[in-house]
Each structure stands twice: as structure tokens, then as C-alpha cells.
Design a protein around this motif. Structure first.
Motif, short mmCIF file in Angstrom:
data_model
loop_
_atom_site.label_atom_id
_atom_site.label_comp_id
_atom_site.label_asym_id
_atom_site.label_seq_id
_atom_site.Cartn_x
_atom_site.Cartn_y
_atom_site.Cartn_z
N ALA A 166 4.16 -4.66 8.50
CA ALA A 166 3.66 -3.82 7.40
C ALA A 166 2.22 -3.38 7.68
O ALA A 166 1.85 -2.25 7.34
CB ALA A 166 3.76 -4.55 6.07
N VAL A 167 1.42 -4.25 8.28
CA VAL A 167 0.02 -3.91 8.56
C VAL A 167 -0.06 -2.68 9.46
O VAL A 167 -0.86 -1.77 9.22
CB VAL A 167 -0.74 -5.10 9.19
CG1 VAL A 167 -2.08 -4.66 9.77
CG2 VAL A 167 -0.95 -6.19 8.14
N THR A 168 0.78 -2.62 10.47
CA THR A 168 0.80 -1.47 11.37
C THR A 168 1.12 -0.20 10.60
O THR A 168 0.46 0.83 10.78
CB THR A 168 1.84 -1.69 12.49
OG1 THR A 168 1.53 -2.90 13.17
CG2 THR A 168 1.85 -0.55 13.46
N GLN A 169 2.09 -0.26 9.72
CA GLN A 169 2.47 0.90 8.92
C GLN A 169 1.39 1.25 7.90
O GLN A 169 1.09 2.43 7.68
CB GLN A 169 3.78 0.62 8.19
CG GLN A 169 4.96 0.41 9.12
CD GLN A 169 6.19 -0.04 8.35
OE1 GLN A 169 6.37 0.29 7.18
NE2 GLN A 169 7.05 -0.81 9.01
N MET A 170 0.79 0.23 7.30
CA MET A 170 -0.28 0.46 6.32
C MET A 170 -1.47 1.14 6.98
O MET A 170 -2.06 2.06 6.41
CB MET A 170 -0.72 -0.86 5.69
CG MET A 170 0.29 -1.47 4.76
SD MET A 170 -0.26 -3.11 4.22
CE MET A 170 1.07 -3.55 3.10
N GLU A 171 -1.81 0.69 8.18
CA GLU A 171 -2.93 1.29 8.88
C GLU A 171 -2.69 2.77 9.15
O GLU A 171 -3.57 3.61 8.90
CB GLU A 171 -3.17 0.56 10.20
CG GLU A 171 -4.37 1.07 10.95
CD GLU A 171 -4.67 0.26 12.19
OE1 GLU A 171 -5.85 0.23 12.56
OE2 GLU A 171 -3.75 -0.32 12.78
N ILE A 201 -4.78 6.33 -1.89
CA ILE A 201 -3.46 5.84 -2.27
C ILE A 201 -3.63 4.48 -2.93
O ILE A 201 -4.59 3.77 -2.66
CB ILE A 201 -2.54 5.77 -1.03
CG1 ILE A 201 -1.10 5.61 -1.44
CG2 ILE A 201 -2.96 4.67 -0.09
CD1 ILE A 201 -0.13 6.04 -0.36
N GLY A 202 -2.71 4.11 -3.77
CA GLY A 202 -2.78 2.84 -4.48
C GLY A 202 -2.27 1.67 -3.67
O GLY A 202 -1.62 1.83 -2.64
N ALA A 203 -2.58 0.49 -4.14
CA ALA A 203 -2.14 -0.73 -3.49
C ALA A 203 -1.84 -1.79 -4.55
O ALA A 203 -2.28 -1.67 -5.70
CB ALA A 203 -3.22 -1.25 -2.54
N ALA A 204 -1.09 -2.78 -4.15
CA ALA A 204 -0.80 -3.93 -5.02
C ALA A 204 -1.30 -5.19 -4.33
O ALA A 204 -1.11 -5.35 -3.12
CB ALA A 204 0.69 -4.03 -5.28
N PHE A 229 -6.45 -5.49 6.20
CA PHE A 229 -5.72 -5.23 4.96
C PHE A 229 -5.42 -6.50 4.18
O PHE A 229 -4.88 -6.44 3.08
CB PHE A 229 -4.42 -4.47 5.26
CG PHE A 229 -4.68 -3.11 5.83
CD1 PHE A 229 -5.04 -2.06 5.01
CD2 PHE A 229 -4.59 -2.89 7.18
CE1 PHE A 229 -5.31 -0.81 5.53
CE2 PHE A 229 -4.85 -1.64 7.72
CZ PHE A 229 -5.21 -0.59 6.89
N PHE A 230 -5.73 -7.65 4.75
CA PHE A 230 -5.44 -8.95 4.10
C PHE A 230 -3.96 -9.03 3.70
O PHE A 230 -3.62 -9.48 2.61
CB PHE A 230 -6.35 -9.18 2.90
CG PHE A 230 -7.79 -9.30 3.28
CD1 PHE A 230 -8.30 -10.49 3.76
CD2 PHE A 230 -8.64 -8.20 3.20
CE1 PHE A 230 -9.64 -10.60 4.14
CE2 PHE A 230 -9.96 -8.29 3.58
CZ PHE A 230 -10.47 -9.50 4.05
N CYS A 231 -3.11 -8.59 4.61
CA CYS A 231 -1.66 -8.60 4.40
C CYS A 231 -1.05 -9.60 5.38
O CYS A 231 -1.46 -9.69 6.53
CB CYS A 231 -1.10 -7.21 4.64
SG CYS A 231 0.70 -7.12 4.48
N GLY A 232 -0.06 -10.35 4.94
CA GLY A 232 0.55 -11.36 5.78
C GLY A 232 1.75 -10.91 6.57
O GLY A 232 2.43 -11.72 7.20
N ILE A 292 0.88 -1.17 0.00
CA ILE A 292 0.00 0.00 0.00
C ILE A 292 0.91 1.21 0.00
O ILE A 292 1.76 1.35 0.87
CB ILE A 292 -0.95 0.03 1.21
CG1 ILE A 292 -1.94 -1.13 1.16
CG2 ILE A 292 -1.71 1.37 1.26
CD1 ILE A 292 -2.92 -1.19 2.31
N GLY A 293 0.73 2.06 -1.00
CA GLY A 293 1.63 3.20 -1.14
C GLY A 293 3.05 2.69 -1.33
O GLY A 293 3.29 1.81 -2.14
N ASP A 294 3.98 3.22 -0.54
CA ASP A 294 5.36 2.75 -0.65
C ASP A 294 5.70 1.71 0.43
O ASP A 294 6.87 1.34 0.57
CB ASP A 294 6.32 3.93 -0.58
CG ASP A 294 6.23 4.71 0.72
OD1 ASP A 294 5.31 4.44 1.53
OD2 ASP A 294 7.09 5.59 0.95
#
Length: 79
Positions: free
Chosen positions: A53-58, A71-74, A46-49, A28-30
């Protein structure tokens, strides 16, 4: 209706052809996930493993929401 059809398709593919399908958010983003714990993917919004990263994404998504931006995501899908 589409969600139900997807669940049925997933079940048929698994039972009749041995195909398993799973997906995750990898960026998500960078902020990129560095690892993937598949057991953790469904345990967060976020359905991230990657727990770190989940903490930062949030934090990033909340700041974008506060700013009224997006913001974009992959995502990655594996079959």
C-alpha cells in the motif's frame, strides 16, 4: 513543545499504567492497507504498515502534488 509533551505522556502512561499507544495510516484516498506490520510503520513516510500500500500511496500522493491537489486519509490509533 507539543511533541515533547506527547512523548512524556506516552512514557508515563506506559510506565505507570501499562498503556501502550500506537497509530498508523490505514488509508489514503481509495488505497487501503490490507495488513499491518507494526515494525514497518515507522520505516516509511506514510506511517503505514502495509509495504504494498505504501508504494501505491506514494504514487497517488505524488500525482496529487503534481496536480496541485490534495486527498484525504484515514488514521487509526490504538491504546
Amino acid at each position: 513543545m507539543r511533541v515533547a509533551a506527547g512523548a512524556i505522556a506516552r512514557k508515563v502512561l506506559s510506565e505507570q499504567f501499562g498503556v501502550s499507544i500506537r497509530g498508523r495510516v490505514s488509508q489514503i484516498g481509495d488505497i487501503k492497507a490490507q495488513v499491518c506490520d507494526w515494525n514497518y510503520v515507522r520505516e516509511n513516510p506514510f506511517f503505514c504498515g502495509d509495504r504494498d500500500a505504501v508504494t501505491q500511496m506514494e504514487a497517488l500522493v505524488l500525482s496529487m502534488r503534481t496536480e496541485g491537489s490534495s486527498i484525504g486519509a484515514a488514521i487509526e490509533v490504538f491504546a
